[in-house]
Design an enzyme around this catalytic site. Sequence first.
Site, PDB file in Angstrom:
ATOM      1  N   SER A  33       0.866  -1.167   0.000  1.00  0.00           N
ATOM      2  CA  SER A  33       0.000   0.000   0.000  1.00  0.00           C
ATOM      3  C   SER A  33       0.903   1.217   0.000  1.00  0.00           C
ATOM      4  O   SER A  33       1.997   1.169   0.570  1.00  0.00           O
ATOM      5  CB  SER A  33      -0.877  -0.012   1.255  1.00  0.00           C
ATOM      6  N   LYS A  87     -14.742  -7.533  -4.639  1.00  0.00           N
ATOM      7  CA  LYS A  87     -15.753  -7.197  -5.638  1.00  0.00           C
ATOM      8  C   LYS A  87     -15.740  -5.694  -5.886  1.00  0.00           C
ATOM      9  O   LYS A  87     -15.375  -4.955  -4.985  1.00  0.00           O
ATOM     10  CB  LYS A  87     -17.150  -7.662  -5.205  1.00  0.00           C
ATOM     11  N   ASP A 165     -21.635   0.092  -6.790  1.00  0.00           N
ATOM     12  CA  ASP A 165     -20.647  -0.531  -5.901  1.00  0.00           C
ATOM     13  C   ASP A 165     -21.357  -1.344  -4.814  1.00  0.00           C
ATOM     14  O   ASP A 165     -21.074  -2.528  -4.653  1.00  0.00           O
ATOM     15  CB  ASP A 165     -19.699   0.519  -5.314  1.00  0.00           C
TER      16      ASP A 165
HETATM   17  P1  NAP Z   1     -10.450   2.602  -0.219  1.00  0.00           P
HETATM   18  O1  NAP Z   1     -10.253   2.551   1.254  1.00  0.00           O
HETATM   19  O2  NAP Z   1     -10.704   3.918  -0.851  1.00  0.00           O
HETATM   20  O3  NAP Z   1      -9.203   1.988  -1.021  1.00  0.00           O
HETATM   21  C1  NAP Z   1      -8.406   0.919  -0.558  1.00  0.00           C
HETATM   22  C2  NAP Z   1      -6.947   1.288  -0.730  1.00  0.00           C
HETATM   23  O4  NAP Z   1      -6.583   1.193  -2.091  1.00  0.00           O
HETATM   24  C3  NAP Z   1      -6.616   2.716  -0.341  1.00  0.00           C
HETATM   25  O5  NAP Z   1      -6.417   2.832   1.046  1.00  0.00           O
HETATM   26  C4  NAP Z   1      -5.373   2.998  -1.134  1.00  0.00           C
HETATM   27  O6  NAP Z   1      -4.247   2.574  -0.389  1.00  0.00           O
HETATM   28  C5  NAP Z   1      -5.554   2.144  -2.353  1.00  0.00           C
HETATM   29  N1  NAP Z   1      -6.000   2.991  -3.467  1.00  0.00           N
HETATM   30  C6  NAP Z   1      -7.085   3.787  -3.509  1.00  0.00           C
HETATM   31  N2  NAP Z   1      -7.165   4.418  -4.705  1.00  0.00           N
HETATM   32  C7  NAP Z   1      -6.100   4.008  -5.408  1.00  0.00           C
HETATM   33  C8  NAP Z   1      -5.602   4.322  -6.697  1.00  0.00           C
HETATM   34  N3  NAP Z   1      -6.269   5.145  -7.514  1.00  0.00           N
HETATM   35  N4  NAP Z   1      -4.470   3.731  -7.110  1.00  0.00           N
HETATM   36  C9  NAP Z   1      -3.828   2.871  -6.300  1.00  0.00           C
HETATM   37  N5  NAP Z   1      -4.243   2.548  -5.048  1.00  0.00           N
HETATM   38  C10 NAP Z   1      -5.363   3.113  -4.608  1.00  0.00           C
HETATM   39  O7  NAP Z   1     -11.595   1.610  -0.677  1.00  0.00           O
HETATM   40  P2  NAP Z   1     -12.352   0.432   0.101  1.00  0.00           P
HETATM   41  O8  NAP Z   1     -13.602   0.949   0.689  1.00  0.00           O
HETATM   42  O9  NAP Z   1     -11.404  -0.305   0.975  1.00  0.00           O
HETATM   43  O10 NAP Z   1     -12.794  -0.437  -1.166  1.00  0.00           O
HETATM   44  C11 NAP Z   1     -11.875  -1.219  -1.903  1.00  0.00           C
HETATM   45  C12 NAP Z   1     -12.641  -2.313  -2.622  1.00  0.00           C
HETATM   46  O11 NAP Z   1     -13.359  -3.079  -1.655  1.00  0.00           O
HETATM   47  C13 NAP Z   1     -13.696  -1.769  -3.612  1.00  0.00           C
HETATM   48  O12 NAP Z   1     -13.701  -2.554  -4.768  1.00  0.00           O
HETATM   49  C14 NAP Z   1     -15.009  -1.922  -2.844  1.00  0.00           C
HETATM   50  O13 NAP Z   1     -16.088  -2.187  -3.724  1.00  0.00           O
HETATM   51  C15 NAP Z   1     -14.732  -3.137  -1.989  1.00  0.00           C
HETATM   52  N6  NAP Z   1     -15.555  -3.159  -0.762  1.00  0.00           N
HETATM   53  C16 NAP Z   1     -15.669  -2.046   0.036  1.00  0.00           C
HETATM   54  C17 NAP Z   1     -16.526  -2.068   1.146  1.00  0.00           C
HETATM   55  C18 NAP Z   1     -16.702  -0.880   2.068  1.00  0.00           C
HETATM   56  O14 NAP Z   1     -17.595  -0.921   2.942  1.00  0.00           O
HETATM   57  N7  NAP Z   1     -15.928   0.206   1.955  1.00  0.00           N
HETATM   58  C19 NAP Z   1     -17.225  -3.236   1.446  1.00  0.00           C
HETATM   59  C20 NAP Z   1     -17.042  -4.371   0.644  1.00  0.00           C
HETATM   60  C21 NAP Z   1     -16.200  -4.305  -0.448  1.00  0.00           C
HETATM   61  P3  NAP Z   1      -2.842   3.382  -0.434  1.00  0.00           P
HETATM   62  O15 NAP Z   1      -3.173   4.838  -0.632  1.00  0.00           O
HETATM   63  O16 NAP Z   1      -2.204   3.073   0.874  1.00  0.00           O
HETATM   64  O17 NAP Z   1      -2.131   2.797  -1.616  1.00  0.00           O
END
Ligand code: NAP
Length: 303
Positions: A33, A87, A165
């Site tokens: 990350s 997903k 999403d």
């Molecule tokens: P998030 O916190 O915004 O993103 C996860 C991590 O990915 C970020 O902390 C970042 O880590 C990295 N990232 C974000 N944008 C990026 C970019 N443009 N390029 C490279 N790295 C990037 O998102 P999340 O809520 O965890 O969701 C991630 C996935 O899990 C999605 O597909 C979502 O559909 C799924 N999901 C989410 C939830 C929920 O409740 N949030 C529930 C089920 C599934 P670094 O900055 O440290 O690299």
Amino acid sequence: MKIALVGIGKIALDQHVPALDVSPDWELAATVSRKGTVDGVEAFTDIGAILDARPDIPVVSLCLPPVPRFEVAQAVLRAGRHLMLEKPPGATLAEVHALCDLAERQGVTIYATWHSRMAMAVAAARDWLADKTVQDGRITWREDVRKWHPGQDWIFEAGGMGVFDPGINALSILTAILPQPVRLLSADLDFPANRQAPIAARLRFSQGIDADFDFRQEGPQTWDMEFQTDGGRMALRMGGNRLEIDGRHVQGADDIMGEYPALYAQMARLVSGGNRDADLAPMVLVADAFTLGRRNSVADFHF
Ligand code: NAP
């Protein structure tokens, strides 16, 4: 088995790390990350670096948003490692087909996870519906984007899918429980004037099934589906965790904590058995909604 987690953000910290902590199958050996880390776990900032430095880690699980995921997934498979995907499994269907082909050529596992399919009452709902004909159905998936995706601008960018999403979670359940495949007939998509992805959508499917997805619901959140069949009424509530037949609660509870441990148990079985699992049916319905959908412009959205 040792596993690495990529994309240490909301879902990695809320669900993946706790699920791995209690799993008898897995040891979280490293993370990748740019900013996120997990206490006590070796941290990398680049996928190439970890694949070179840690040949002892055979499995990599990606928790990145869908758009930046493909290059990382491809690097993992090219390095001969097994791959698990949050997903939706990619930004486009073609990307995921390419990853599946690559996994097959490399002889490794690819698992496109659908966490909602692991909800407590989904299997029982599928079994109950198996010998019935659906006459009509109503899916209501309304949640507060500010609560579940605080500040995540990627979700409203092109490829972020907006309200799909969470909506794809409903579709992952729908495509798992119906005895006959469902087809999208029409869609209405509400795009905030300042964003590239919809904040609400209303969908019409075959078998008389309608869906109402909305990202603007404050207060109590709703993740329900209700079906009228030739053998009675069935409702799945709390995102597939609670089953009601003819208005009577028959299985499950208002609890979602079992979904991610079940995903990691399934990944352990797939790797041990040398198998792959990448069902794209929920993503096909979302792609079809973008293809067929009528576009409405609605008020700007700001986090
Ligand atoms: P998030 O916190 O915004 O993103 C996860 C991590 O990915 C970020 O902390 C970042 O880590 C990295 N990232 C974000 N944008 C990026 C970019 N443009 N390029 C490279 N790295 C990037 O998102 P999340 O809520 O965890 O969701 C991630 C996935 O899990 C999605 O597909 C979502 O559909 C799924 N999901 C989410 C939830 C929920 O409740 N949030 C529930 C089920 C599934 P670094 O900055 O440290 O690299």
